[in-house]
Design a protein around this motif. Structure first.
Motif, PDB file in Angstrom:
ATOM      1  N   VAL A 108       0.866  -1.186   0.000  1.00 28.65           N
ATOM      2  CA  VAL A 108       0.000   0.000   0.000  1.00 28.65           C
ATOM      3  C   VAL A 108       0.900   1.233   0.000  1.00 28.65           C
ATOM      4  O   VAL A 108       1.531   1.559   1.010  1.00 28.65           O
ATOM      5  N   PRO A 149       0.557   5.068  -0.775  1.00 26.35           N
ATOM      6  CA  PRO A 149      -0.391   6.160  -1.063  1.00 26.35           C
ATOM      7  C   PRO A 149       0.086   7.076  -2.179  1.00 26.35           C
ATOM      8  O   PRO A 149       1.283   7.351  -2.321  1.00 26.35           O
ATOM      9  N   CYS A 182      -4.565   3.034  -2.578  1.00 24.29           N
ATOM     10  CA  CYS A 182      -5.621   3.278  -1.599  1.00 24.29           C
ATOM     11  C   CYS A 182      -6.229   1.935  -1.200  1.00 24.29           C
ATOM     12  O   CYS A 182      -6.293   1.012  -2.023  1.00 24.29           O
ATOM     13  N   VAL A 183      -6.669   1.823   0.035  1.00 28.44           N
ATOM     14  CA  VAL A 183      -7.262   0.555   0.485  1.00 28.44           C
ATOM     15  C   VAL A 183      -8.762   0.675   0.776  1.00 28.44           C
ATOM     16  O   VAL A 183      -9.394  -0.297   1.174  1.00 28.44           O
ATOM     17  N   HIS A 184      -9.328   1.849   0.574  1.00 28.31           N
ATOM     18  CA  HIS A 184     -10.743   2.044   0.910  1.00 28.31           C
ATOM     19  C   HIS A 184     -11.647   1.074   0.149  1.00 28.31           C
ATOM     20  O   HIS A 184     -12.616   0.563   0.703  1.00 28.31           O
ATOM     21  N   ASN A 226       1.779  -2.076   4.792  1.00 25.03           N
ATOM     22  CA  ASN A 226       1.338  -0.680   4.864  1.00 25.03           C
ATOM     23  C   ASN A 226       2.485   0.226   5.277  1.00 25.03           C
ATOM     24  O   ASN A 226       3.353  -0.153   6.074  1.00 25.03           O
ATOM     25  N   ASP A 284      -2.873   5.133   8.988  1.00 26.27           N
ATOM     26  CA  ASP A 284      -4.279   5.210   8.591  1.00 26.27           C
ATOM     27  C   ASP A 284      -4.683   4.003   7.753  1.00 26.27           C
ATOM     28  O   ASP A 284      -5.780   3.448   7.909  1.00 26.27           O
ATOM     29  N   ASP A 285      -3.792   3.592   6.854  1.00 23.88           N
ATOM     30  CA  ASP A 285      -4.098   2.419   6.026  1.00 23.88           C
ATOM     31  C   ASP A 285      -4.127   1.141   6.857  1.00 23.88           C
ATOM     32  O   ASP A 285      -4.919   0.232   6.586  1.00 23.88           O
TER      33      ASP A 285
END
Length: 341
Positions: free
Chosen positions: A216, A218, A247-249, A261, A265-266
């Motif tokens: 991940v 960003p 992005c992991v959303h 990561n 946040d991720d």
């Protein structure tokens, strides 16, 4: 006394503890001759009022000056300068791109290693080229060493050009070497490509039970793209399916995948998705997190981390300051294997 009150100062924008700023101001006044032997210092109450600072801050500064043998106190009369000869500490301008737990580790080790041999003025420029330029325009000429962590969200090339314009005999880079900054200067840095490659080699036996590794990274991160190069080199050499996620959303967690990561946040989002999907972390899916912090020992019965030794980075940078050295030192990664893999 009034003259001394005009000499001492505290910069509210600086991250340097106020008691240290006060000590450094008095030392500078002694060095310049503005503060002389037998001068009476302002009382703790007077200086606290003038500087709008807590009494405990003034008292701590005065006690440290007493410990250094420069000040004495006389009951009923106050604090006096009793010595004006002392070893001159190196004046260091320390510039971090942001605050974090890891940056605090660096700062604490840096300050502890310098001790009384260095006078630190510490500022945060928030990854902002304009803020860094303003600080350097105002402050740089007053310091023997300028120690910078060079990370920018925008105007990266302009930021590097600004740093490259500094006198190299003063410059020490911390955390990373940046393209466009050349010359004979000191540096204590991470070797991003080789660090992640070597860390994954150490973890290969655990990684073999998964079929895909996902990094991940960003889109707007300041992290070095060399991390991606080291990641790909490992995956290609050892025949792992791999993917770079910005992005992991919207990521759908699937069994057989390992996630690496870079930012916390991720990590939070990944953990939430894994718990929601009832995946067994360390069996169905794996997690490797950048940067060791104490809480990662506990989360999910332990998160595997790959991390720079931040305390060692601070120590080695301080040593370059003390030795006035232009040496370049790579700080190796440390792998901490836990149940998340």
């Amino acid at each position: 006394m009034n003259n001394i009150q005009n000499i001492v100062r505290i910069d509210e924008c600086a991250m340097t503890p106020k008691y240290l700023q006060l000590i450094n101001s008095i030392l500078e006044g002694i060095q310049s001759g503005e503060i002389k032997k037998n001068d009476l210092l302002p009382s703790i109450n007077e200086l606290s009022c003038t500087l709008e600072t807590a009494r405990s801050t003034i008292e701590r500064a005065y006690n440290e000056l007493k410990r250094m043998g420069l000040v004495t106190s006389v009951a009923g009369k106050g604090y006096f300068i009793v010595q004006t000869c002392f070893h001159k500490p190196a004046k260091v301008l320390l510039l971090f791109n942001k605050l974090s737990i890891h940056k605090k580790m660096i700062y604490d080790a840096f300050a502890a290693t310098l001790g009384t041999e260095g006078a630190i003025d510490f500022y945060i420029y928030n990854n902002d080229y304009q803020v860094l330029r303003k600080i350097l325009d105002e402050k740089n000429g007053y310091y023997e060493k300028c120690v910078i962590i060079p990370n920018f969200n925008e105007d990266k090339e302009m930021g590097y050009e600004l740093i490259d314009s500094l006198p190299k005999k003063k410059l020490i880079l911390m955390d990373k070497l940046a393209q466009g900054i050349s010359g004979n200067f000191g540096a204590v840095y991470e070797d991003f490509e080789n660090d992640i490659y070597s860390a994954l080699v150490q973890l290969k036996d655990r990684l073999d039970k998964y079929h895909t590794i996902k990094l991940v990274f960003p889109r707007d991160t300041y992290h070095s793209t060399k991390i991606i190069r080291g990641f790909r080199r490992f995956c290609q050499q050892y025949s792992f399916n791999h993917q770079i996620l910005s992005c992991v959303h919207n990521e759908k967690i699937e069994p057989g995948c390992v996630y690496i990561n870079l930012v916390e946040d991720d990590l939070v989002i990944l953990i939430e998705k894994m718990i929601e999907g009832k995946f067994r972390v360390g069996k169905d899916v794996g997690v490797i997190s950048y940067n060791e912090v104490p809480i990662k020992k506990i989360i999910l019965d332990g998160i595997t981390t790959i991390s720079t030794d931040f305390a060692l980075m601070g120590e080695k940078t301080a040593e370059l300051v003390l030795k006035n050295s232009a040496e370049r030192i790579a700080i190796p990664f440390k792998v901490t294997l836990r149940n998340s893999l």
